[in-house]
Design an enzyme around this catalytic site. Sequence first.
Site, PDB file in Angstrom:
ATOM      1  N   ARG A 186       0.883  -1.175   0.000  1.00  0.00           N
ATOM      2  CA  ARG A 186       0.000   0.000   0.000  1.00  0.00           C
ATOM      3  C   ARG A 186       0.915   1.218   0.000  1.00  0.00           C
ATOM      4  O   ARG A 186       1.702   1.408   0.935  1.00  0.00           O
ATOM      5  CB  ARG A 186      -0.905   0.000   1.238  1.00  0.00           C
ATOM      6  N   HIS A 206      -7.338   0.736  -6.462  1.00  0.00           N
ATOM      7  CA  HIS A 206      -7.535  -0.151  -5.306  1.00  0.00           C
ATOM      8  C   HIS A 206      -8.200  -1.437  -5.816  1.00  0.00           C
ATOM      9  O   HIS A 206      -9.363  -1.730  -5.515  1.00  0.00           O
ATOM     10  CB  HIS A 206      -8.415   0.560  -4.278  1.00  0.00           C
ATOM     11  N   GLN A 243     -10.079  -4.124  -3.591  1.00  0.00           N
ATOM     12  CA  GLN A 243     -11.379  -3.705  -3.071  1.00  0.00           C
ATOM     13  C   GLN A 243     -12.476  -3.899  -4.119  1.00  0.00           C
ATOM     14  O   GLN A 243     -13.545  -4.432  -3.810  1.00  0.00           O
ATOM     15  CB  GLN A 243     -11.325  -2.237  -2.635  1.00  0.00           C
ATOM     16  N   ASP A 255     -17.367   6.689  -1.773  1.00  0.00           N
ATOM     17  CA  ASP A 255     -16.160   6.573  -0.943  1.00  0.00           C
ATOM     18  C   ASP A 255     -15.952   7.942  -0.291  1.00  0.00           C
ATOM     19  O   ASP A 255     -16.623   8.919  -0.652  1.00  0.00           O
ATOM     20  CB  ASP A 255     -14.974   6.179  -1.848  1.00  0.00           C
ATOM     21  N   CYS A 312     -16.303   1.140   0.394  1.00  0.00           N
ATOM     22  CA  CYS A 312     -15.143   0.313   0.752  1.00  0.00           C
ATOM     23  C   CYS A 312     -14.783   0.426   2.234  1.00  0.00           C
ATOM     24  O   CYS A 312     -14.088  -0.447   2.756  1.00  0.00           O
ATOM     25  CB  CYS A 312     -13.954   0.685  -0.131  1.00  0.00           C
ATOM     26  N   ARG A 365     -13.215  -9.089   1.376  1.00  0.00           N
ATOM     27  CA  ARG A 365     -11.793  -8.809   1.119  1.00  0.00           C
ATOM     28  C   ARG A 365     -10.959 -10.046   1.469  1.00  0.00           C
ATOM     29  O   ARG A 365     -10.032 -10.406   0.763  1.00  0.00           O
ATOM     30  CB  ARG A 365     -11.317  -7.611   1.958  1.00  0.00           C
TER      31      ARG A 365
HETATM   32  N1  NVA Z   1     -10.124   6.320  -1.393  1.00  0.00           N
HETATM   33  C1  NVA Z   1      -9.727   5.928  -0.046  1.00  0.00           C
HETATM   34  C2  NVA Z   1      -9.905   4.468   0.138  1.00  0.00           C
HETATM   35  C3  NVA Z   1      -9.537   3.959   1.509  1.00  0.00           C
HETATM   36  C4  NVA Z   1      -9.680   2.487   1.641  1.00  0.00           C
HETATM   37  C5  NVA Z   1      -8.300   6.351   0.205  1.00  0.00           C
HETATM   38  O1  NVA Z   1      -7.463   6.187  -0.685  1.00  0.00           O
HETATM   39  O2  NVA Z   1      -8.022   6.869   1.293  1.00  0.00           O
HETATM   40  N1   CP Z   2     -11.214  -0.553   2.368  1.00  0.00           N
HETATM   41  C1   CP Z   2      -9.936  -0.586   2.802  1.00  0.00           C
HETATM   42  O1   CP Z   2      -8.991  -0.799   2.038  1.00  0.00           O
HETATM   43  O2   CP Z   2      -9.804  -0.407   4.143  1.00  0.00           O
HETATM   44  P1   CP Z   2      -8.460  -0.178   4.963  1.00  0.00           P
HETATM   45  O3   CP Z   2      -7.961   1.206   4.594  1.00  0.00           O
HETATM   46  O4   CP Z   2      -8.873  -0.278   6.393  1.00  0.00           O
HETATM   47  O5   CP Z   2      -7.463  -1.217   4.588  1.00  0.00           O
END
Ligand code: NVA
Ligand code: CP
Length: 309
Positions: free
Chosen positions: A108, A135, A138, A223, A263, A291
């Site tokens: 990540r 992502h 997800q 989101d 998500c 997930r």
């Molecule tokens: N769009 C959000 C998703 C978090 C799981 C982010 O990137 O923070």
């Molecule tokens: N939806 C998702 O990826 O959650 P986290 O940021 O908690 O991993």
Amino acid sequence: MTSTQTIRHYLKFQDFSADDYNYVLERTRILKQKFKNYETYHPLHDRTLAMIFEKNSTRTRLSFEAGIFQLGGHAVFMSTRDTQLGRGEPIEDAAQVISRMVDIIMIRTFGQDILQRFAINSRVPVINGLTNEYHPCQVLADVFTFHEHRGPIRGKTVAWVGDANNMAYTWIEAAQILGFKLRVSTPPGYKIKHASILKHLELVEETDDPRAACEGAHLVTTDVWTSMGFEQENEARKAAFADWCVDSELMALAQPDALFMHCLPTHRGEEVSADVIDGRQSVVWDEAENRLHVQKALMEFLMLGRLNH
Ligand code: NVA
Ligand code: CP
């Protein structure tokens, strides 16, 4: 250890074909069933997953860690706060070293370019656990969740209401590969950036009216207004996105049996009202649980290929 000739990465949704997705979704169903039956299944016995986090996570960390453990393997958590990556070790060097010691890697991070540079230098499969751009794990879980509740997503209409963020771009790729219609509604100034990609995608429509996006949709999804890494824009975004809240009025425009997905994590009262996320059409808890199941199928597929059992 996987040979360099055969490694497949999962850096974006487009990395798999529709046929690969058919296989992975069916494997997910089988692995979920085994999990629910408490059936021991250890195809990845003695394999190690390295999980590298440059941003926070609850679901991604837990689902990957529990998932590899349930498949007989082991996870190592690494964050930029306490590894040499946080002190500027080149990503290429880190990839060379880490991929000599483990069998699969999940990252990540911020830019997709970082993930790509890592993957080019990795001897083992690399999975995108979220970047600024995409992502895919997800959306894979979301598609599986749709299948579970409503059957195949092909030919259906999905409404995206909110930011043109990593989730939105991944949904755009998914529409193209899996053959469903996607209506993307973003506020002015927060539109899909690469307008050129939309020209080539007959299944994706853009609208600045969230009501038009939701009309007749089989799935409404959203989101957070501010993604990780963009926190300095939070106040401006709150003002710009005020009309992009999925509430019961918007849901009423969708199909009567439309699903709602997010998500997570969420901000109730911002991108979604509490009555929608906690209401009868919401499948967000199944979505979160899935997930675990899709990523087990994904790791199995990347490491062992197609199986018949
Ligand atoms: N769009 C959000 C998703 C978090 C799981 C982010 O990137 O923070
Ligand atoms: N939806 C998702 O990826 O959650 P986290 O940021 O908690 O991993």
